[in-house]
Design an enzyme around this catalytic site. Structure first.
Site, mmCIF file in Angstrom:
data_model
loop_
_atom_site.group_PDB
_atom_site.id
_atom_site.type_symbol
_atom_site.label_atom_id
_atom_site.label_comp_id
_atom_site.label_asym_id
_atom_site.label_seq_id
_atom_site.Cartn_x
_atom_site.Cartn_y
_atom_site.Cartn_z
ATOM 1 N N GLU A 1 -25.206 -50.251 -29.173
ATOM 2 C CA GLU A 1 -25.626 -49.106 -29.994
ATOM 3 C C GLU A 1 -27.038 -48.768 -29.545
ATOM 4 O OE1 GLU A 1 -23.735 -47.539 -31.871
ATOM 5 O OE2 GLU A 1 -22.209 -48.889 -32.671
ATOM 6 N N CYS B 1 -32.500 -43.719 -34.831
ATOM 7 C CA CYS B 1 -31.755 -43.412 -33.608
ATOM 8 C C CYS B 1 -31.070 -42.048 -33.698
ATOM 9 C CB CYS B 1 -30.740 -44.500 -33.332
ATOM 10 S SG CYS B 1 -29.660 -44.792 -34.726
HETATM 11 P P1 NAD Z 1 -35.465 -52.658 -28.250
HETATM 12 O O1 NAD Z 1 -34.352 -52.359 -27.328
HETATM 13 O O2 NAD Z 1 -36.833 -52.771 -27.712
HETATM 14 O O3 NAD Z 1 -35.173 -54.010 -29.062
HETATM 15 C C1 NAD Z 1 -33.914 -54.283 -29.672
HETATM 16 C C2 NAD Z 1 -33.652 -55.775 -29.640
HETATM 17 O O4 NAD Z 1 -33.637 -56.222 -28.291
HETATM 18 C C3 NAD Z 1 -34.694 -56.625 -30.347
HETATM 19 O O5 NAD Z 1 -34.057 -57.733 -30.954
HETATM 20 C C4 NAD Z 1 -35.590 -57.065 -29.239
HETATM 21 O O6 NAD Z 1 -36.251 -58.276 -29.549
HETATM 22 C C5 NAD Z 1 -34.599 -57.255 -28.117
HETATM 23 N N1 NAD Z 1 -35.253 -57.095 -26.820
HETATM 24 C C6 NAD Z 1 -36.332 -56.366 -26.525
HETATM 25 N N2 NAD Z 1 -36.674 -56.492 -25.235
HETATM 26 C C7 NAD Z 1 -35.762 -57.320 -24.706
HETATM 27 C C8 NAD Z 1 -35.567 -57.858 -23.416
HETATM 28 N N3 NAD Z 1 -36.374 -57.567 -22.405
HETATM 29 N N4 NAD Z 1 -34.511 -58.672 -23.237
HETATM 30 C C9 NAD Z 1 -33.697 -58.951 -24.253
HETATM 31 N N5 NAD Z 1 -33.837 -58.511 -25.491
HETATM 32 C C10 NAD Z 1 -34.851 -57.700 -25.717
HETATM 33 O O7 NAD Z 1 -35.350 -51.530 -29.382
HETATM 34 P P2 NAD Z 1 -36.349 -51.267 -30.582
HETATM 35 O O8 NAD Z 1 -37.609 -50.698 -30.023
HETATM 36 O O9 NAD Z 1 -36.408 -52.465 -31.472
HETATM 37 O O10 NAD Z 1 -35.553 -50.134 -31.385
HETATM 38 C C11 NAD Z 1 -35.660 -48.790 -31.085
HETATM 39 C C12 NAD Z 1 -34.509 -48.330 -30.202
HETATM 40 O O11 NAD Z 1 -33.278 -48.678 -30.821
HETATM 41 C C13 NAD Z 1 -34.488 -46.820 -30.045
HETATM 42 O O12 NAD Z 1 -34.157 -46.475 -28.732
HETATM 43 C C14 NAD Z 1 -33.362 -46.400 -30.988
HETATM 44 O O13 NAD Z 1 -32.797 -45.173 -30.674
HETATM 45 C C15 NAD Z 1 -32.423 -47.533 -30.855
HETATM 46 N N6 NAD Z 1 -31.553 -47.618 -32.017
HETATM 47 C C16 NAD Z 1 -30.228 -47.338 -31.856
HETATM 48 C C17 NAD Z 1 -29.376 -47.382 -32.948
HETATM 49 C C18 NAD Z 1 -27.913 -47.102 -32.792
HETATM 50 O O14 NAD Z 1 -27.161 -47.466 -33.682
HETATM 51 N N7 NAD Z 1 -27.449 -46.470 -31.743
HETATM 52 C C19 NAD Z 1 -29.868 -47.712 -34.203
HETATM 53 C C20 NAD Z 1 -31.238 -47.991 -34.326
HETATM 54 C C21 NAD Z 1 -32.052 -47.960 -33.216
#
Ligand code: NAD
Length: 485
Positions: free
Chosen positions: A255, A289
């Site tokens: 997602e 999102c």
């Molecule tokens: P992110 O991708 O930075 O982090 C999400 C998760 O991944 C966290 O648990 C984080 O610790 C982990 N993570 C971060 N870097 C990582 C790495 N290098 N390796 C492995 N895991 C890692 O996202 P965010 O900044 O927390 O959230 C914002 C993003 O999420 C936006 O792009 C938003 O659009 C998206 N989002 C999507 C939905 C959906 O349902 N489609 C819902 C909410 C947020």
């Protein structure tokens, strides 16, 4: 910006391994309140040995949980949902402390999250197989089985809602799960996990870990114990986790981010749409999102729409989520303010008009003014990069075909919005938009009862709806020859 006095203390963040909360590990980082820059507390980092133990326990937890009758699993999830609602007054302030969103939004998030548990508790009772007609006396059954231990990763913007969806789906399916919450918002996930423990979830079915994201995800996803991956997060991290999952040919529910277009037709009342747009765009400071993020407005209503939109945006009350009447909270960290400013400056440099906002608010915390940009050229960064903040770029279109072309000319496709009184046009646009959900004449997104997910780079698979267990179950076909042998 000075915050309000309140009596909330930040909960202790722990690692949940087996059935125990562990606090005595070196902190991997400290959580900061984005509304006032205060340090809220340390986050214990999982060591490699902790992660190995969690994996071993997840395997055992799966063996136990998969055999629990569906009715018992369902009843347990319903108890969790009830506990969450009873504890909303504890969980919601923890969200506001670590995320900053207005308390009312945090309360709504807890309620939304509990609805996922209720829905999945019902759906697991309908996880029916089938009998495929075949030549007598042979039988062929198709059953859906839990896939195995799952590694789950959740974002900071909806920490309890995203975690609730993933824990509901995995645990309803009969899987065990190790969840790594986003580093900015670990406490609210811990409170959610405590609801599962208090509802009687057997040890090892749900575990919570923290630590360096790249190290934790590599360790978990590459382990042979983990059978599936589920992430709500950015496109960039989604691609990284999919690469890791590919090593072990593991399915990955993704997602990911979006950049939602809003197509506004010539026949609408522009003031009415502007009123809705202010609520839709600036809720949670645009850090959603599905947040509307590209306004493509028919030239006939463009001036009236943008004028009203900017006037209303300028009146929104920006402040700490605990402040009475605060409508727009802070961004998650200071870097996001720099990103917002960079996007606004870039758009203005390319010819966009700044209609409201465009600046940081105060010099404490991470507040950015609700910003409306007019006449934004299509090559501006904000038209291609997910702003994930309180910026609303608007562009004038000559007709809705042009709006559609711009809307689809992007790699992501999570949500889209259409405003028109012409039913045929609404049908045509909603069919042609390349995204996972379309809302017509409103800013909503699917709840528990309909599938939610992205098209194109916005993701793979869906959560919720009738399909809610698909990502966490696998089909097995069993054929049986009824003869003595
Ligand atoms: P992110 O991708 O930075 O982090 C999400 C998760 O991944 C966290 O648990 C984080 O610790 C982990 N993570 C971060 N870097 C990582 C790495 N290098 N390796 C492995 N895991 C890692 O996202 P965010 O900044 O927390 O959230 C914002 C993003 O999420 C936006 O792009 C938003 O659009 C998206 N989002 C999507 C939905 C959906 O349902 N489609 C819902 C909410 C947020």
């Amino acid at each position: 910006m000075d915050g309000p006095a309140h009596a909330y203390t930040y909960p202790d963040v722990g690692l949940l391994i087996g059935g125990d909360w562990i606090h005595d590990r070196a902190p991997c980082h400290h959580v900061q309140n984005p509304a006032n820059d205060e340090i809220l507390g340390p986050v214990p980092g999982a060591t490699d040995a902790d992660l190995d133990r969690a994996l071993e326990i997840a395997q055992k937890g799966f063996e136990i949980w998969r055999k629990v009758p569906p009715q018992e699993r369902s009843a347990l999830l319903k108890r969790v949902a009830q506990l969450m609602r009873e504890r909303a007054a504890e969980i919601a302030p923890a969200i506001t402390l670590e995320h900053g969103k207005p308390l009312a939004d945090a309360e709504a998030e807890v309620s939304r999250s509990s609805s996922f548990l209720d829905w999945d508790a019902e759906q697991l009772l309908r996880n029916c197989g089938r009998i495929v007609p075949t030549q007598h006396p042979n039988y062929q059954f198709v059953v859906r089985e839990p896939i195995g231990p799952v590694a789950a990763f959740t974002p900071w913007n909806v920490p309890v809602s995203a975690a609730g969806r993933k824990l509901a789906g995995t645990i309803a399916a009969g899987c065990s799960v190790i969840i790594k919450p986003a580093s900015q918002t670990p406490a609210s996930t811990c409170l959610l996990a405590q609801c599962f423990l208090d509802a009687g979830l057997p040890e090892g079915v749900l575990q919570v870990v923290h630590g360096n994201s790249a190290r934790v995800s590599e360790k978990l996803i590459l382990s042979p114990v983990i059978r599936a991956v589920t992430l709500t997060g950015s496109v960039e991290v989604g691609k990284q986790l999919m690469r890791l999952a590919a090593e072990g040919v593991k399915p990955a529910l993704m997602e990911l981010g979006g950049h939602a277009p809003v197509l506004i037709g010539a026949d609408v009342n522009p003031a009415k749409v502007a009123e809705l747009a202010v609520g839709g765009k600036f809720r949670m400071a645009g850090q959603l999102c599905v947040s509307p993020s590209r306004f493509l407005v028919h030239e006939k209503v463009y001036d009236d729409f943008t004028g009203e939109f900017a006037a209303r945006a300028a009146k929104l009350k920006v402040g700490d989520g605990f402040t009475e009447g605060a409508e727009v909270g802070p961004l998650v960290n200071f870097r996001r303010i720099e990103t917002m400013q960079g996007m606004v400056d870039d758009a203005v440099m390319r010819g966009a008009k700044l209609l409201s906002g465009g600046n940081r608010v105060g010099n404490k915390g991470c507040f950015y003014a609700p910003t409306v940009l007019g006449d934004v050229p299509l090559d501006a960064r904000v038209m291609h990069e997910e702003p994930f903040g309180p910026i609303a770029p608007c562009a004038k279109v000559a007709d809705m075909e042009e709006a559609l072309r711009i809307a689809n000319d992007i790699e992501v496709g999570l949500a889209g919005y259409v405003f028109t009184n012409d039913v045929e046009l609404a049908d045509r646009l909603s069919n042609a938009l390349e995204c996972g959900s379309v809302a017509i004449n409103q800013f909503t997104s699917p709840g528990a009862d309909a599938p939610f997910g992205g098209h194109k780079e916005s993701g793979i698979g869906t959560e919720g709806g009738m399909e809610t267990l698909d990502a966490y179950t696998v089909s097995k076909t069993i054929s049986q020859r009824r003869v003595n042998i």
